[in-house]
Motif scaffolding. Structure first.
Motif, PDB file in Angstrom:
ATOM      1  N   GLN A 122       0.845  -1.194   0.000  1.00  0.00           N
ATOM      2  CA  GLN A 122       0.000   0.000   0.000  1.00  0.00           C
ATOM      3  C   GLN A 122       0.885   1.252   0.000  1.00  0.00           C
ATOM      4  O   GLN A 122       2.113   1.160   0.079  1.00  0.00           O
ATOM      5  CB  GLN A 122      -0.900   0.000   1.239  1.00  0.00           C
ATOM      6  N   ILE A 123       0.239   2.380  -0.109  1.00  0.00           N
ATOM      7  CA  ILE A 123       0.982   3.640   0.001  1.00  0.00           C
ATOM      8  C   ILE A 123       1.575   3.719   1.394  1.00  0.00           C
ATOM      9  O   ILE A 123       0.859   3.632   2.402  1.00  0.00           O
ATOM     10  CB  ILE A 123       0.075   4.852  -0.275  1.00  0.00           C
ATOM     11  N   VAL A 124       2.874   3.867   1.458  1.00  0.00           N
ATOM     12  CA  VAL A 124       3.593   3.800   2.723  1.00  0.00           C
ATOM     13  C   VAL A 124       3.587   5.174   3.390  1.00  0.00           C
ATOM     14  O   VAL A 124       4.101   6.145   2.823  1.00  0.00           O
ATOM     15  CB  VAL A 124       5.042   3.324   2.505  1.00  0.00           C
ATOM     16  N   PRO A 125       3.020   5.282   4.594  1.00  0.00           N
ATOM     17  CA  PRO A 125       3.083   6.564   5.303  1.00  0.00           C
ATOM     18  C   PRO A 125       4.370   6.697   6.107  1.00  0.00           C
ATOM     19  O   PRO A 125       4.832   5.738   6.727  1.00  0.00           O
ATOM     20  CB  PRO A 125       1.866   6.507   6.218  1.00  0.00           C
ATOM     21  N   ILE A 126       4.948   7.862   6.068  1.00  0.00           N
ATOM     22  CA  ILE A 126       6.121   8.196   6.878  1.00  0.00           C
ATOM     23  C   ILE A 126       5.839   9.555   7.513  1.00  0.00           C
ATOM     24  O   ILE A 126       5.554  10.530   6.809  1.00  0.00           O
ATOM     25  CB  ILE A 126       7.404   8.244   6.029  1.00  0.00           C
ATOM     26  N   ASP A 127       5.913   9.602   8.818  1.00  0.00           N
ATOM     27  CA  ASP A 127       5.550  10.842   9.505  1.00  0.00           C
ATOM     28  C   ASP A 127       6.487  11.985   9.145  1.00  0.00           C
ATOM     29  O   ASP A 127       6.040  13.093   8.814  1.00  0.00           O
ATOM     30  CB  ASP A 127       5.553  10.624  11.021  1.00  0.00           C
ATOM     31  N   SER A 128       7.795  11.751   9.216  1.00  0.00           N
ATOM     32  CA  SER A 128       8.736  12.858   8.976  1.00  0.00           C
ATOM     33  C   SER A 128      10.086  12.329   8.537  1.00  0.00           C
ATOM     34  O   SER A 128      10.479  11.210   8.894  1.00  0.00           O
ATOM     35  CB  SER A 128       8.900  13.727  10.231  1.00  0.00           C
ATOM     36  N   VAL A 129      10.764  13.149   7.766  1.00  0.00           N
ATOM     37  CA  VAL A 129      12.145  12.906   7.367  1.00  0.00           C
ATOM     38  C   VAL A 129      12.908  14.193   7.618  1.00  0.00           C
ATOM     39  O   VAL A 129      12.521  15.265   7.131  1.00  0.00           O
ATOM     40  CB  VAL A 129      12.258  12.498   5.885  1.00  0.00           C
ATOM     41  N   GLY A 130      13.977  14.102   8.381  1.00  0.00           N
ATOM     42  CA  GLY A 130      14.778  15.282   8.669  1.00  0.00           C
ATOM     43  C   GLY A 130      16.234  15.065   8.335  1.00  0.00           C
ATOM     44  O   GLY A 130      16.809  14.026   8.677  1.00  0.00           O
ATOM     45  N   LEU A 131      16.822  16.024   7.632  1.00  0.00           N
ATOM     46  CA  LEU A 131      18.243  15.986   7.298  1.00  0.00           C
ATOM     47  C   LEU A 131      18.885  17.236   7.877  1.00  0.00           C
ATOM     48  O   LEU A 131      18.387  18.353   7.668  1.00  0.00           O
ATOM     49  CB  LEU A 131      18.471  15.939   5.785  1.00  0.00           C
ATOM     50  N   ASP A 132      19.988  17.041   8.568  1.00  0.00           N
ATOM     51  CA  ASP A 132      20.647  18.164   9.238  1.00  0.00           C
ATOM     52  C   ASP A 132      22.130  18.175   8.855  1.00  0.00           C
ATOM     53  O   ASP A 132      22.758  17.118   8.744  1.00  0.00           O
ATOM     54  CB  ASP A 132      20.497  18.023  10.748  1.00  0.00           C
ATOM     55  N   SER A 133      22.658  19.401   8.639  1.00  0.00           N
ATOM     56  CA  SER A 133      24.080  19.590   8.310  1.00  0.00           C
ATOM     57  C   SER A 133      24.433  18.851   7.021  1.00  0.00           C
ATOM     58  O   SER A 133      25.198  17.881   7.013  1.00  0.00           O
ATOM     59  CB  SER A 133      24.973  19.128   9.468  1.00  0.00           C
ATOM     60  N   VAL A 134      23.864  19.321   5.920  1.00  0.00           N
ATOM     61  CA  VAL A 134      24.064  18.701   4.611  1.00  0.00           C
ATOM     62  C   VAL A 134      25.066  19.536   3.815  1.00  0.00           C
ATOM     63  O   VAL A 134      24.913  20.756   3.695  1.00  0.00           O
ATOM     64  CB  VAL A 134      22.739  18.598   3.833  1.00  0.00           C
ATOM     65  N   ARG A 135      26.079  18.870   3.278  1.00  0.00           N
ATOM     66  CA  ARG A 135      27.048  19.533   2.403  1.00  0.00           C
ATOM     67  C   ARG A 135      27.155  18.710   1.127  1.00  0.00           C
ATOM     68  O   ARG A 135      27.522  17.534   1.152  1.00  0.00           O
ATOM     69  CB  ARG A 135      28.414  19.649   3.072  1.00  0.00           C
ATOM     70  N   LEU A 136      26.825  19.356   0.012  1.00  0.00           N
ATOM     71  CA  LEU A 136      26.809  18.665  -1.280  1.00  0.00           C
ATOM     72  C   LEU A 136      27.679  19.425  -2.268  1.00  0.00           C
ATOM     73  O   LEU A 136      27.548  20.648  -2.410  1.00  0.00           O
ATOM     74  CB  LEU A 136      25.381  18.574  -1.822  1.00  0.00           C
ATOM     75  N   ARG A 137      28.569  18.694  -2.940  1.00  0.00           N
ATOM     76  CA  ARG A 137      29.329  19.273  -4.055  1.00  0.00           C
ATOM     77  C   ARG A 137      29.119  18.392  -5.267  1.00  0.00           C
ATOM     78  O   ARG A 137      29.376  17.198  -5.242  1.00  0.00           O
ATOM     79  CB  ARG A 137      30.823  19.360  -3.749  1.00  0.00           C
ATOM     80  N   LEU A 138      28.618  19.015  -6.335  1.00  0.00           N
ATOM     81  CA  LEU A 138      28.358  18.312  -7.588  1.00  0.00           C
ATOM     82  C   LEU A 138      29.258  18.919  -8.651  1.00  0.00           C
ATOM     83  O   LEU A 138      29.136  20.107  -8.979  1.00  0.00           O
ATOM     84  CB  LEU A 138      26.885  18.450  -7.978  1.00  0.00           C
TER      85      LEU A 138
END
Length: 721
Positions: A122-138
């Motif tokens: 079924q459609i999967v419920p997820i209450d929350s997703v949190g990402l902290d201190s993200v550093r991305l270099r592309l």
């Protein structure tokens, strides 16, 4: 039948109870053992599996390292810390196409995972997703991506969808480009999205934006490199629920400075302290539609060098991104604009611009009731300037107001001035030239077609008024005569490449001062007209308006040399190729000495005495000559001939006696009761001179002939000017 007693039944049930206790105890022990295995073995296994799957799925291109991973099945949470994703050297050509990136993640926390929905597909419920201190270099974008299928069709395990209550990113740093050279960069950002559902139904929901119900974002220290320019923004905010987008401290800097001359591509230098977009229908953006209530730009400073080749119109540039754009209102306040690379180089200061119903699409590009894609514009400026006939003149104004809906344009404190001296201008052009300065307290146009004016330069207006005008012209006769034909003629208006149709043109309270330096004297001759009032009607080169039956008509009045009241009426068919027109006028009573400031330095002639009455004249003019009649009563006419030093030497005394005694009549009429001797106005036209020169020549020939100079000689003397 044998029936056991109660005691025997109890004895038989005792082994079963003992077996039940053993079975229950064993089950509890098994659960405890499984729980211990999950508690102590699931997290390492899951961390190891994730790291392995990343390497396998990318064919060894990426390496994932997880510092810590914790799962809590009872609370349905997952916490990951110290995540590092690195790009390894490409092992195969296929992996080389994967982007070079580096990701550092301080903490990832997922809460409220619907485990049973996964089992039930079924459609999967997820209450929350949190990402902290993200550093991305592309370092580069991927060569290809799976864009053929929508995201909801690419979910793992064949799930029909995933629904997130909240997704939040905090303390994000992102960089696109190499370590030494960033193409795009964000120093610090945060993002929060609510009610995100990745499913077929959500993809078709027009109230969502990228599967999300609402998105809020905040970014600081934004940098982007675009062709030839660097763009920086100090702070940006976006809130889809309120339809708000805001940018502060925006700066666009060209890699090469803006140039006065056109460059191969446009160069833009922009400082924009504040940009506000309100009423944005954010969900429409993903569907190629832009809808917003207002866009406000505050205190912008823009300098622009136009490109050598004109770019496509804006609606063609925007077409790949939006199939429809509608902005109810555009407002620019307290701004400044400079446009370089254009022959006029316009500059506006303290600009306030209001545009309504703006639709930059192909349908409104050339629509009659739209101007620059807007249904109406209102413009105000505190001052400005532009080049006129560059590099010889520039124009300035102290204020500007324009309203396309009211069809009005008003300029305050208008001035057109030369950029160099009369001698320098003549040397640069290689011939005599008019050196003109014009000032006006006010220029107002009513019933003005601003669309035609800005689209092709046509001037279509009901009424144009110039108030408190001052005109000063200076000429130097020491240079050769201009070899080109003058454009200051009635027929030149009919030949203009743009339409001119002004129902009424008025010049109010004007002062005109004309100065001419003749080769014979360093002292210029001066002629002045004060309190000049001019009215022209039907100033048009439209064949539907202009004809011999409906010509241009006009009147002018003023004080010549502050003493003689003058009145002139004009009729002209501006479409007549022969330039035929008529002048009828009069000059009031005044001493002839008022002409001395002009004729003494330029002709070496001085009126010693003489007074004119009311002079009347009628004159017909065309491209060949001026013809007409003058009625010029005067008394006690006496002339002095002067040398180059402005004195009467012996030779000039003899000449003066001969002229006064043989050629000139002292009085006209000679005696009371005699008929007035009319003057014949005849003078040939030199097409290199303006029509005003021909008017003056006709008047001079009539005056000389009235004074007794034979008509052929009067004609020759008038043409010698």
């Amino acid at each position: 039948m044998f029936q056991p007693t109660t005691d025997s039944a109890a004895v038989a049930a005792a082994p079963r109870r003992r077996w039940g206790w053993w079975l229950g105890g064993g089950s509890l022990l098994l659960v405890l053992l499984l729980a211990a295995a999950v508690a102590f073995g699931l997290d390492p296994w899951l961390r190891h599996t994730l790291e392995k799957q990343v390497r396998t799925a990318s064919n060894g291109r990426y390496e994932l390292r997880i510092g810590a991973l914790e799962t809590h099945l009872w609370t349905r949470t997952l916490t990951v810390r110290r995540v590092q994703l690195r790009t390894l050297p490409a092992a195969t050509p296929d992996t080389a196409r994967l982007p070079d990136l580096r990701l550092d993640l301080g903490k990832l926390q997922v809460a409220g995972i619907g485990l049973m929905a996964i089992v039930r597909r079924q459609i999967v419920p997820i209450d929350s997703v949190g990402l902290d201190s993200v550093r991305l270099r592309l370092a580069g974008m991927p060569a290809s991506a799976d864009t053929a299928r929508p995201l909801y069709q690419q979910l793992p395990l064949g799930l029909p969808g995933v629904r997130f209550g909240v997704v939040a990113l905090r303390r994000v740093q992102a960089r696109y480009g190499t370590v030494q050279h960033a193409v795009a960069q964000i120093n610090r950002a945060s993002l929060r999205a609510t009610d995100i559902e990745v499913s077929a139904a959500a993809a078709a929901d027009s109230s969502r934006m990228g599967y999300a119900r609402t998105i809020t974002a905040d970014a600081r220290g934004v940098l982007a490199r675009v062709p030839g320019h660097v763009v920086r923004a100090g702070h940006g905010q976006f809130a889809s629920a309120r339809g708000r987008f805001q940018l502060d401290s925006v700066r666009v800097m060209p890699l090469r400075a803006v140039s006065r001359q056109r460059t191969p591509s446009a160069r833009v230098a922009l400082w924009l302290p504040r940009l506000r977009l309100a009423g944005l229908a954010a969900a429409d953006l993903a569907r190629g539609r832009f809808r917003a209530d207002s866009l406000v730009l505050a205190a912008a400073q823009l300098a622009l060098t136009l490109p050598a080749v004109a770019p496509p119109p804006p609606h063609q540039l925007l077409a790949p991104y939006f199939k429809d754009i509608r902005l109810k209102q555009l407002r620019i306040t307290n701004s400044r604009l400079r446009v370089l690379g254009d022959e006029h180089r316009p500059e506006l200061r303290q600009v306030t611009l209001l545009g309504t119903d703006i639709r930059p699409v192909a349908a409104t590009y050339s629509k009659a009731n739209y101007l620059y894609y807007a249904r109406a514009w209102q413009l105000r400026a505190g001052g400005g300037r532009l080049e006129v006939s560059a590099p010889y003149y520039h124009a300035t104004f102290g204020g500007l107001q324009a309203d396309t809906r009211a069809r009005q344009l008003t300029l305050a404190s208008v001035a057109v001035a030369p950029t160099m001296s009369v001698a320098a201008m003549a040397r640069r052009k290689g011939h005599q030239t008019a050196h003109v300065s014009v000032r006006a307290d006010r220029l107002a146009a009513q019933g003005l077609d601003l669309f035609a004016l800005l689209h092709d330069g046509s001037v279509l207006a009901q009424r144009v008024v110039l108030g408190r005008v001052q005109v000063a012209t200076t000429s130097d006769g020491r240079m050769p005569i201009n070899p080109n034909r003058s454009i200051m003629t009635p027929e030149a208006i009919g030949k203009l490449p743009v339409r001119v149709d002004v129902r009424q043109l008025r010049l109010q309270h004007a002062d005109v001062r004309m100065s001419y330096r003749a080769p014979r004297s360093a002292q210029p001759g001066v002629m002045a007209i004060r309190q000049l009032q001019v009215t022209l009607r039907n100033l048009s080169n439209d064949p539907r308006r202009m004809s011999a039956a409906r010509p241009l008509t006009g009147e002018a009045t003023g004080l010549l040399q502050r003493r003689s009241f003058a009145r002139v009426s004009l009729r002209a068919n501006l479409l007549d190729a022969q330039g035929r027109h008529t002048l009828v006028g009069s000059l009031g009573d005044a001493p002839l000495a008022i002409l001395n400031p002009m004729i003494e330095p330029t002709r070496g002639i001085r009126f010693r005495s003489g007074r004119i009455g009311t002079i009347r004249f009628q004159m017909q003019l065309d491209r060949q000559q001026a013809r007409g009649t003058m009625w010029a009563p005067y008394t006690d006419l006496k002339l002095d001939l002067l040398n180059r030093q402005g004195k009467r030497d012996a030779l000039r005394r003899v000449g003066t006696t001969l002229v006064n005694g043989l050629f000139l009549r002292d009085n006209n009429p000679r005696r009371v009761g005699r008929d007035l001797q009319t003057g014949r106005m005849t003078s040939g036209r030199e097409l290199r001179f303006s029509v005003f020169s021909l008017w003056r020549q006709g008047l001079v020939s009539g005056l000389l002939n009235s004074a007794g100079v034979p008509a052929p000689l009067a004609k020759k003397l008038s043409e010698s000017e």
